[in-house]
Scaffold this active site. Structure first.
Site, short mmCIF file in Angstrom:
data_model
loop_
_atom_site.label_atom_id
_atom_site.label_comp_id
_atom_site.label_asym_id
_atom_site.label_seq_id
_atom_site.Cartn_x
_atom_site.Cartn_y
_atom_site.Cartn_z
N LYS A 17 0.83 -1.21 0.00
CA LYS A 17 0.00 0.00 0.00
C LYS A 17 0.86 1.26 0.00
CE LYS A 17 -3.61 -2.53 2.43
NZ LYS A 17 -4.24 -2.84 3.74
N GLN A 53 -4.01 -1.15 9.92
CA GLN A 53 -3.90 -2.48 9.34
C GLN A 53 -4.42 -3.55 10.31
OE1 GLN A 53 -2.94 -3.31 6.19
NE2 GLN A 53 -3.49 -5.42 6.69
N ASP A 87 -10.51 3.15 4.66
CA ASP A 87 -10.90 1.75 4.60
C ASP A 87 -12.42 1.60 4.62
OD1 ASP A 87 -8.99 -0.14 4.13
OD2 ASP A 87 -8.47 -0.48 6.22
#
Length: 287
Positions: free
Chosen positions: A52, A96, A119
């Site tokens: 990412k 994460q 997200d």
């Protein structure tokens, strides 16, 4: 003959478009920035975060990364989130997952401002999605929609079977499909006859985490099959679909790897760009 959907190629086109928009924004001094937070030493998580960060930097965005040790406390992680939330250079924040067992992931995710929730996992983002209001959507479900659009698969009136009702893919994808006019049926762990749900469908999306769950008995000839699953095996990566057995049955199918996976990172870049653009809009209104 079954056509393999090139998720890698579609994702690359999206990434190139994002890079062009970032370059335009940079000329006016507004460069989007993504903050990634990695807690602990999970090898897979480290690989995902590295990918990412690499994609963000390739697009010309700012990379803000924070690493915390395995023994970090709830307060430690919360303090980092609060610091990044207050930083105007940070357009988006990504925590994460999974987190070490001592941490309450839901509480920490909900600490991320909805305007920086790239997200799309906060309770507030889920509410905006359910109401059909503007917001940042979860990356993988958004990637599935983009894949279908790129392949010009009609969604309005289509019969779609979503296999899996998880918070990351199944539930948000169902909302996105309904908003596009699809007729959606959701199968889950308590579904008694899976084939009865999937076989009538024009589109089957599988996100269960169960390797090889879907085979020829579940798919009608000509259907589009989207495999969100990914599993590491001694012989390589595989998905939730027994794709080799569907050759000549499915009309189109996503491979593993090279299908949905690249789209997830591409949509993270899109979300980071959108967060920056919408933030600029809010600033303009305030001024």
């Amino acid at each position: 003959m079954t056509t393999t959907i090139n998720g890698t190629g579609i994702a690359q086109r999206i990434r190139s478009q994002v890079a062009e928009e970032v370059a335009t924004a940079a000329r006016s001094g507004r460069i989007p920035g993504l903050a990634t937070i990695l807690v602990g030493d999970d090898p897979a998580s480290a690989v995902y975060v590295a990918a990412k960060r690499r994609a963000i930097k390739e697009a010309g965005m700012r990379d803000f990364h924070r690493f915390l040790p395995q023994h970090a406390t709830q307060d430690d992680v919360a303090a980092v989130i609060d610091e990044l939330a207050a930083d105007p250079q940070v357009s988006g924040i990504l925590l994460q997952l999974p987190l070490p067992r001592q941490l309450d992931a839901d509480a920490l995710i909900d600490r991320i401002p909805v305007t920086k929730d790239v997200d799309g996992l906060t309770t507030a983002s889920a509410g905006l999605l359910a109401r059909g209001e503007r917001g940042l959507r979860p990356c993988t479900p958004s990637g599935v929609i983009e894949l279908l659009d790129a392949e010009e698969v009609p969604l309005k009136g289509a019969r779609v079977a979503v296999v899996g009702w998880g918070e990351l893919v199944g539930k948000p994808l169902t909302h996105l499909l309904l908003r596009r006019g699809a007729t959606v049926t959701v199968a889950h762990e308590f579904t008694t006859d899976l084939a009865a749900v999937t076989r009538p469908a024009d589109i089957v999306v599988v996100a269960t985490g169960v390797r090889g769950l879907i085979g020829p008995e579940h798919v009608r000839p000509g259907a589009v099959v989207i495999d969100v699953g990914i599993h590491r095996t001694p012989s390589g990566l595989s998905g939730d679909v027994r794709s080799a057995e569907l050759d000549g049955i499915a009309g189109r199918i996503t491979p593993v790897p090279g299908g949905v996976g690249p789209m997830t990172i591409a949509m993270l870049m899109v979300n980071t760009l959108r967060a920056a653009q919408w933030g600029a809009e809010r600033e303009a209104v305030v001024v």
